[in-house]
Design a protein around this motif. Structure first.
Motif, PDB file in Angstrom:
ATOM      1  N   GLY A   1       6.314 -12.762  29.228  1.00  0.00           N
ATOM      2  CA  GLY A   1       7.508 -12.961  29.902  1.00  0.00           C
ATOM      3  C   GLY A   1       7.728 -14.432  30.196  1.00  0.00           C
ATOM      4  N   TYR A   2       8.796 -15.068  30.184  1.00  0.00           N
ATOM      5  CA  TYR A   2       9.079 -16.377  30.164  1.00  0.00           C
ATOM      6  C   TYR A   2      10.308 -16.802  31.152  1.00  0.00           C
ATOM      7  CZ  TYR A   2       6.027 -17.156  25.977  1.00  0.00           C
ATOM      8  OH  TYR A   2       4.962 -16.998  25.305  1.00  0.00           O
ATOM      9  N   TYR A   3      10.298 -17.894  31.874  1.00  0.00           N
ATOM     10  CA  TYR A   3      11.627 -18.136  32.365  1.00  0.00           C
ATOM     11  C   TYR A   3      12.206 -19.193  31.615  1.00  0.00           C
ATOM     12  CZ  TYR A   3      13.811 -22.348  34.755  1.00  0.00           C
ATOM     13  OH  TYR A   3      14.734 -23.329  35.244  1.00  0.00           O
ATOM     14  N   GLY A   4      13.451 -19.198  31.034  1.00  0.00           N
ATOM     15  CA  GLY A   4      14.329 -20.183  30.276  1.00  0.00           C
ATOM     16  C   GLY A   4      14.398 -19.736  29.020  1.00  0.00           C
ATOM     17  N   THR A   5      14.003 -18.402  28.597  1.00  0.00           N
ATOM     18  CA  THR A   5      14.261 -18.156  26.774  1.00  0.00           C
ATOM     19  C   THR A   5      15.791 -18.251  26.815  1.00  0.00           C
ATOM     20  OG1 THR A   5      14.438 -16.109  27.536  1.00  0.00           O
ATOM     21  CG2 THR A   5      12.390 -16.752  26.548  1.00  0.00           C
TER      22      THR A   5
ATOM     23  N   ALA B   1      16.146 -27.642  33.257  1.00  0.00           N
ATOM     24  CA  ALA B   1      16.748 -27.928  34.321  1.00  0.00           C
ATOM     25  C   ALA B   1      15.708 -28.553  35.353  1.00  0.00           C
ATOM     26  CB  ALA B   1      17.358 -26.566  35.176  1.00  0.00           C
ATOM     27  N   GLY B   2      14.834 -29.168  35.267  1.00  0.00           N
ATOM     28  CA  GLY B   2      13.815 -29.885  35.597  1.00  0.00           C
ATOM     29  C   GLY B   2      13.111 -29.041  36.852  1.00  0.00           C
ATOM     30  N   ARG B   3      12.939 -27.864  36.566  1.00  0.00           N
ATOM     31  CA  ARG B   3      12.359 -26.930  37.615  1.00  0.00           C
ATOM     32  C   ARG B   3      10.927 -26.219  36.893  1.00  0.00           C
ATOM     33  NH1 ARG B   3      17.023 -23.200  40.646  1.00  0.00           N
ATOM     34  NH2 ARG B   3      15.443 -23.126  41.940  1.00  0.00           N
ATOM     35  N   LYS B   4      10.505 -26.671  36.133  1.00  0.00           N
ATOM     36  CA  LYS B   4       9.146 -26.193  35.696  1.00  0.00           C
ATOM     37  C   LYS B   4       8.047 -26.198  36.743  1.00  0.00           C
ATOM     38  CE  LYS B   4       7.606 -26.715  31.310  1.00  0.00           C
ATOM     39  NZ  LYS B   4       6.867 -27.473  30.246  1.00  0.00           N
ATOM     40  N   ALA B   5       7.883 -27.500  37.143  1.00  0.00           N
ATOM     41  CA  ALA B   5       6.918 -27.557  38.420  1.00  0.00           C
ATOM     42  C   ALA B   5       7.012 -26.702  39.353  1.00  0.00           C
ATOM     43  CB  ALA B   5       6.736 -29.133  38.787  1.00  0.00           C
ATOM     44  N   GLU B   6       8.336 -26.478  39.780  1.00  0.00           N
ATOM     45  CA  GLU B   6       8.487 -25.607  41.179  1.00  0.00           C
ATOM     46  C   GLU B   6       8.471 -24.209  40.477  1.00  0.00           C
ATOM     47  OE1 GLU B   6      12.888 -24.016  43.096  1.00  0.00           O
ATOM     48  OE2 GLU B   6      12.991 -25.790  41.817  1.00  0.00           O
ATOM     49  N   TRP B   7       8.690 -23.904  39.306  1.00  0.00           N
ATOM     50  CA  TRP B   7       8.308 -22.580  38.767  1.00  0.00           C
ATOM     51  C   TRP B   7       7.011 -22.169  38.638  1.00  0.00           C
ATOM     52  CZ3 TRP B   7       5.706 -18.966  35.322  1.00  0.00           C
ATOM     53  CH2 TRP B   7       6.383 -18.070  35.399  1.00  0.00           C
ATOM     54  N   ILE B   8       6.173 -23.289  38.442  1.00  0.00           N
ATOM     55  CA  ILE B   8       4.460 -22.951  38.471  1.00  0.00           C
ATOM     56  C   ILE B   8       4.089 -22.794  39.869  1.00  0.00           C
ATOM     57  CG2 ILE B   8       2.431 -24.163  37.829  1.00  0.00           C
ATOM     58  CD1 ILE B   8       3.967 -25.516  35.418  1.00  0.00           C
TER      59      ILE B   8
ATOM     60  N   VAL C   1       2.563 -27.230  29.707  1.00  0.00           N
ATOM     61  CA  VAL C   1       2.488 -27.793  31.068  1.00  0.00           C
ATOM     62  C   VAL C   1       2.189 -29.152  31.039  1.00  0.00           C
ATOM     63  CG1 VAL C   1       0.782 -27.935  33.077  1.00  0.00           C
ATOM     64  CG2 VAL C   1       1.266 -25.996  32.086  1.00  0.00           C
ATOM     65  N   THR C   2       1.397 -29.828  29.954  1.00  0.00           N
ATOM     66  CA  THR C   2       1.161 -31.167  29.831  1.00  0.00           C
ATOM     67  C   THR C   2       2.395 -32.080  29.488  1.00  0.00           C
ATOM     68  OG1 THR C   2       0.509 -30.796  27.485  1.00  0.00           O
ATOM     69  CG2 THR C   2      -1.313 -30.751  29.188  1.00  0.00           C
TER      70      THR C   2
ATOM     71  N   VAL D   1       1.947 -30.716  35.517  1.00  0.00           N
ATOM     72  CA  VAL D   1       0.515 -31.131  35.451  1.00  0.00           C
ATOM     73  C   VAL D   1       0.003 -30.882  36.960  1.00  0.00           C
ATOM     74  CG1 VAL D   1      -1.516 -32.610  34.975  1.00  0.00           C
ATOM     75  CG2 VAL D   1       0.291 -32.156  33.334  1.00  0.00           C
ATOM     76  N   ARG D   2       0.612 -31.429  37.861  1.00  0.00           N
ATOM     77  CA  ARG D   2       0.217 -31.775  39.234  1.00  0.00           C
ATOM     78  C   ARG D   2       0.285 -30.233  39.779  1.00  0.00           C
ATOM     79  NH1 ARG D   2       2.970 -36.697  39.107  1.00  0.00           N
ATOM     80  NH2 ARG D   2       4.638 -35.814  40.252  1.00  0.00           N
ATOM     81  N   ALA D   3       1.494 -29.522  39.488  1.00  0.00           N
ATOM     82  CA  ALA D   3       1.671 -28.310  40.275  1.00  0.00           C
ATOM     83  C   ALA D   3       0.717 -27.299  39.688  1.00  0.00           C
ATOM     84  CB  ALA D   3       3.238 -27.781  40.021  1.00  0.00           C
ATOM     85  N   PHE D   4       0.245 -27.282  38.204  1.00  0.00           N
ATOM     86  CA  PHE D   4      -0.576 -26.545  37.885  1.00  0.00           C
ATOM     87  C   PHE D   4      -2.141 -26.749  38.452  1.00  0.00           C
ATOM     88  CE2 PHE D   4      -2.692 -23.851  34.837  1.00  0.00           C
ATOM     89  CZ  PHE D   4      -1.859 -23.089  34.040  1.00  0.00           C
ATOM     90  N   ALA D   5      -2.307 -27.921  38.353  1.00  0.00           N
ATOM     91  CA  ALA D   5      -3.627 -28.162  38.857  1.00  0.00           C
ATOM     92  C   ALA D   5      -3.937 -27.762  40.242  1.00  0.00           C
ATOM     93  CB  ALA D   5      -4.003 -29.850  38.652  1.00  0.00           C
ATOM     94  N   ALA D   6      -2.942 -27.999  40.949  1.00  0.00           N
ATOM     95  CA  ALA D   6      -3.018 -27.653  42.399  1.00  0.00           C
ATOM     96  C   ALA D   6      -3.081 -25.999  42.444  1.00  0.00           C
ATOM     97  CB  ALA D   6      -1.711 -27.891  43.144  1.00  0.00           C
ATOM     98  N   GLY D   7      -2.463 -25.316  41.819  1.00  0.00           N
ATOM     99  CA  GLY D   7      -2.303 -23.771  41.938  1.00  0.00           C
ATOM    100  C   GLY D   7      -3.611 -23.264  41.462  1.00  0.00           C
TER     101      GLY D   7
END
Length: 373
Positions: free
Chosen positions: A261-265, A304-311, A340-341, A347-353
């Motif tokens: 499942g994906y956000y943004g297909t 939409a610039g929301r990938k980090a928010e989604w992660i 992610v990269t 990257v920051r959102a993924f590393a934090a999570g």
């Protein structure tokens, strides 16, 4: 012939040119490959020995670690290059500080024969190999999605009738010879219409997917490939999809269940949270089985610039899904750049999570794949 200055210079020049052609030139030509290999080794050092030909590196069932540990979940990745090039995996690891515990890769039945070397290489680097094993010829994939599932050679009936048995047996024998577990995500997203093994495509008939799955599974059993971890992995349910209930082979033939499942297909660009994408399908699965659940493909657009928010939302949501034992991020480009990269914020959102303790269970060739959520 008397040596003269021009003749001596000619000999010296010839020696220099010969040295360049036969020594320096090849060295320089191979320099990019050496640098790439060094970068991969630095990020993904091969520190886990594996044994071949049935010499299992595991030291007996008692005391062996469960993977992932109870209460924990792993975070892996899938890339375009797969086992052919670990550069993307190395880049992801350097950026996020997280070594993927599972490495998923695709191979198809038309062009890929069993080769233990690359699979063992993944295991040596502390990542469980997970094969997305695809009964089709991906090189013949058309641009029109509705035609992707049309490959009569790979109809389910031909798998059932034994047309591919020599090929399947060769793979089963090869997997059995490995000294570590290998995930087999056979014929995934079967509830759609976009692959030749989907019952909605290619002249396939209801009930044939289950029969094909069980047939392949039996051939692996006959080869003694009990180190295969069978991952049944539909797409998240959508309107007009083939129901999960009609496609599930049964608990005796499955070790882990999965969801893509994906956000943004394309066509679904509006923001959808992790819970909105997966919760309803997870509930449908739980009416069928209590097997551990892996999110076998997931990604998010940054259109939409929301990938980090989604992660961030994904990692916040995952503890509310105790039946999910792992998540595999699609670190690749397919129509959309899911990696992610590509974004410092992502990257920051993924590393934090992923830094939370529940995602730190290491994988080793001796680990026992978890059998319960």
């Amino acid at each position: 012939m008397r040596p003269t200055v021009p003749r001596v210079l000619a000999v010296v020049l010839a020696l220099l040119l010969g040295g360049y052609v036969f020594v320096v030139g090849p060295h320089l030509a191979g320099e990019p490959d050496r640098r790439r290999a060094a970068a991969i080794d630095a990020a993904l050092p091969p520190t886990h020995p594996v044994h071949r030909d049935g010499q299992d590196s595991r030291d007996g069932r008692d005391g062996r670690a469960t993977f992932p540990a109870p209460g924990d979940a792993f975070v892996g990745i899938m890339t375009d290059a797969g086992v052919h090039d670990l550069t993307e995996a190395a880049r992801f690891t350097r950026a996020t500080g997280h070594l993927p515990q599972v490495y998923e890769f695709s191979l198809d039945w038309a062009s890929d024969t069993f080769d233990a070397g690359p699979v063992d290489d993944v295991a040596r680097r502390g990542m469980m190999p997970l094969l997305a094993w695809e009964p089709w010829d991906h090189r013949a994939e058309p641009d029109e999605e509705r035609l992707r599932g049309v490959q009569p050679r790979y109809r389910l009936s031909r798998i059932i009738d034994g047309a591919f048995d020599p090929y399947i047996r060769a793979w089963a024998k090869g997997v059995a010879s490995l000294g570590h577990p290998v995930g087999i995500r056979f014929a995934h997203e079967m509830n759609g219409y976009w692959y030749p093994w989907c019952e909605e495509a290619n002249g396939n008939r209801p009930g044939e997917y289950v029969r094909a799955w069980r047939h392949v599974h039996r051939l692996f059993e006959q080869a003694g490939a009990d180190n295969a971890v069978w991952v049944w992995s539909p797409n998240v349910h959508y309107e007009n999809a083939t129901p999960f209930e009609e496609l599930y082979p049964g608990d005796a033939y499955v070790d882990w269940v999965g969801l893509s499942g994906y956000y943004g297909t394309v066509g679904l660009e509006s923001y959808q949270s992790f819970d909105r994408i997966f919760t309803a399908s997870e509930r449908r699965l739980r009416r069928l089985t209590a097997k551990p659940l892996v999110i076998t493909e997931v990604g998010a657009t940054d259109a939409a610039g929301r990938k980090a928010e989604w992660i961030t939302d994904m990692f916040r949501s995952l503890p509310r899904h105790p039946g999910i034992i792992g998540v595999i991020w699609y670190e690749a480009v397919r129509v959309i750049d899911w990696r992610v990269t590509t974004s410092a914020a992502s990257v920051r959102a993924f590393a934090a999570g992923v830094s939370a303790p529940r995602y730190r269970t290491p994988w080793s060739p001796g680990a026992v794949p978890r059998a319960r959520p």
